[in-house]
Enzyme design. Structure first.
Site, PDB file in Angstrom:
ATOM      1  N   TYR A  49      40.226   5.236  10.711  1.00 34.00           N
ATOM      2  CA  TYR A  49      40.861   5.672   9.459  1.00 34.00           C
ATOM      3  C   TYR A  49      42.029   4.772   9.049  1.00 34.00           C
ATOM      4  O   TYR A  49      42.950   5.229   8.389  1.00 34.00           O
ATOM      5  CB  TYR A  49      41.327   7.124   9.592  1.00 34.00           C
ATOM      6  CG  TYR A  49      40.210   8.139   9.420  1.00 34.00           C
ATOM      7  CD1 TYR A  49      39.389   8.117   8.282  1.00 34.00           C
ATOM      8  CD2 TYR A  49      39.989   9.136  10.363  1.00 34.00           C
ATOM      9  CE1 TYR A  49      38.376   9.046   8.106  1.00 34.00           C
ATOM     10  CE2 TYR A  49      38.965  10.072  10.185  1.00 34.00           C
ATOM     11  CZ  TYR A  49      38.168  10.022   9.056  1.00 34.00           C
ATOM     12  OH  TYR A  49      37.178  10.954   8.869  1.00 34.00           O
ATOM     13  N   ASN A 112      35.992  18.889   6.229  1.00 39.26           N
ATOM     14  CA  ASN A 112      34.850  18.582   5.347  1.00 39.26           C
ATOM     15  C   ASN A 112      33.598  18.107   6.096  1.00 39.26           C
ATOM     16  O   ASN A 112      32.694  17.517   5.529  1.00 39.26           O
ATOM     17  CB  ASN A 112      35.258  17.649   4.198  1.00 39.26           C
ATOM     18  CG  ASN A 112      35.709  16.281   4.654  1.00 39.26           C
ATOM     19  OD1 ASN A 112      35.686  15.981   5.842  1.00 39.26           O
ATOM     20  ND2 ASN A 112      36.104  15.448   3.710  1.00 39.26           N
TER      21      ASN A 112
HETATM   22  P1  DAT Z   1      35.565  10.358   2.515  1.00 42.30           P
HETATM   23  O1  DAT Z   1      35.585  11.064   3.857  1.00 42.30           O
HETATM   24  O2  DAT Z   1      34.799  11.149   1.495  1.00 42.30           O
HETATM   25  O3  DAT Z   1      35.134   8.917   2.595  1.00 42.30           O
HETATM   26  P2  DAT Z   1      38.272   9.368   2.268  1.00 42.30           P
HETATM   27  O4  DAT Z   1      37.812   8.142   2.963  1.00 42.30           O
HETATM   28  O5  DAT Z   1      39.025   9.210   0.986  1.00 42.30           O
HETATM   29  O6  DAT Z   1      37.063  10.370   1.990  1.00 42.30           O
HETATM   30  O7  DAT Z   1      39.198  10.208   3.241  1.00 42.30           O
HETATM   31  C1  DAT Z   1      38.894  10.295   4.610  1.00 42.30           C
HETATM   32  C2  DAT Z   1      39.172  11.690   5.077  1.00 42.30           C
HETATM   33  O8  DAT Z   1      40.574  11.980   4.951  1.00 42.30           O
HETATM   34  C3  DAT Z   1      38.481  12.774   4.259  1.00 42.30           C
HETATM   35  O9  DAT Z   1      37.148  13.000   4.685  1.00 42.30           O
HETATM   36  C4  DAT Z   1      39.369  13.939   4.484  1.00 42.30           C
HETATM   37  C5  DAT Z   1      40.759  13.329   4.561  1.00 42.30           C
HETATM   38  N1  DAT Z   1      41.431  13.355   3.259  1.00 42.30           N
HETATM   39  C6  DAT Z   1      41.170  12.553   2.199  1.00 42.30           C
HETATM   40  N2  DAT Z   1      41.958  12.849   1.169  1.00 42.30           N
HETATM   41  C7  DAT Z   1      42.747  13.872   1.591  1.00 42.30           C
HETATM   42  C8  DAT Z   1      43.782  14.634   1.001  1.00 42.30           C
HETATM   43  N3  DAT Z   1      44.179  14.411  -0.261  1.00 42.30           N
HETATM   44  N4  DAT Z   1      44.365  15.619   1.734  1.00 42.30           N
HETATM   45  C9  DAT Z   1      43.969  15.845   2.992  1.00 42.30           C
HETATM   46  N5  DAT Z   1      42.996  15.168   3.627  1.00 42.30           N
HETATM   47  C10 DAT Z   1      42.401  14.187   2.936  1.00 42.30           C
END
Ligand code: DAT
Ligand code: MG
Length: 150
Positions: A49, A112
């Site tokens: 991440y 999620n």
């Molecule tokens: P994705 O998992 O759909 O690729 P991402 O890469 O933007 O989404 O974010 C990675 C993870 O971080 C996501 O599955 C859940 C968490 N996350 C993203 N945006 C968030 C937010 N605004 N508040 C809390 N957790 C968040």
């Protein structure tokens, strides 16, 4: 040919949804080329991440993803990155379309249940973090011509 990294997160495993989620990809016709269960440590979580390391939710995200076993896999096929992202639904489950995985099983962005790579670059990077080259199988699927015309 594309590959993507997909992971059932700890909440998906705890809720007994790993099989259901893998099954959705199988039934769609996507080809599994690697699969394993593991518990992510802090170092791997931070690397996976890294694009989010400065976000306010990063610490909770690392805690969540290291909180229990995950099921990690690699799927292969034409356009598989976008196909999987569509099947997952929006990052915010409240906005995920009904019928998507998140739109069926999740309500909270912090729970999620599933991850999927968002681009060819992320897919290559994430596959490399979770799998050795020797764990990525090359195999002929007997049903291939019933799933792809050519
Ligand atoms: P994705 O998992 O759909 O690729 P991402 O890469 O933007 O989404 O974010 C990675 C993870 O971080 C996501 O599955 C859940 C968490 N996350 C993203 N945006 C968030 C937010 N605004 N508040 C809390 N957790 C968040
Ligand atoms: Mg992402």
């Amino acid at each position: 040919m594309e590959r993507t990294f997909v992971m059932v997160k700890p909440d998906g495993v705890q809720r007994g949804l790993a099989g259901e989620i893998i099954s959705r990809f199988e039934r769609r016709g996507l080809k599994l080329v690697a699969l394993k269960m593991l518990q992510i440590d802090r170092d791997l979580a931070e690397r996976h991440y890294r694009e989010h390391r400065d976000k306010p939710f990063f610490e909770n995200l690392v805690k969540y993803i290291t909180s229990g076993p995950v099921v990690a896999m690699v799927l292969e096929g034409p356009n598989v990155i976008a196909t999987v992202r569509d099947m997952l639904g929006a990052t915010q489950p409240a906005k995920a379309l009904a019928g998507t995985i998140r739109g069926t099983y999740a309500v909270d962005v912090g729970r999620n249940i599933v991850h999927g790579s968002d681009s060819p670059e992320s897919a290559a990077r994430e596959i490399g973090l979770f799998f050795a080259e020797s764990e990525l199988l090359t195999w002929d699927r007997a049903l291939e011509t019933w799933i792809y015309e050519s």
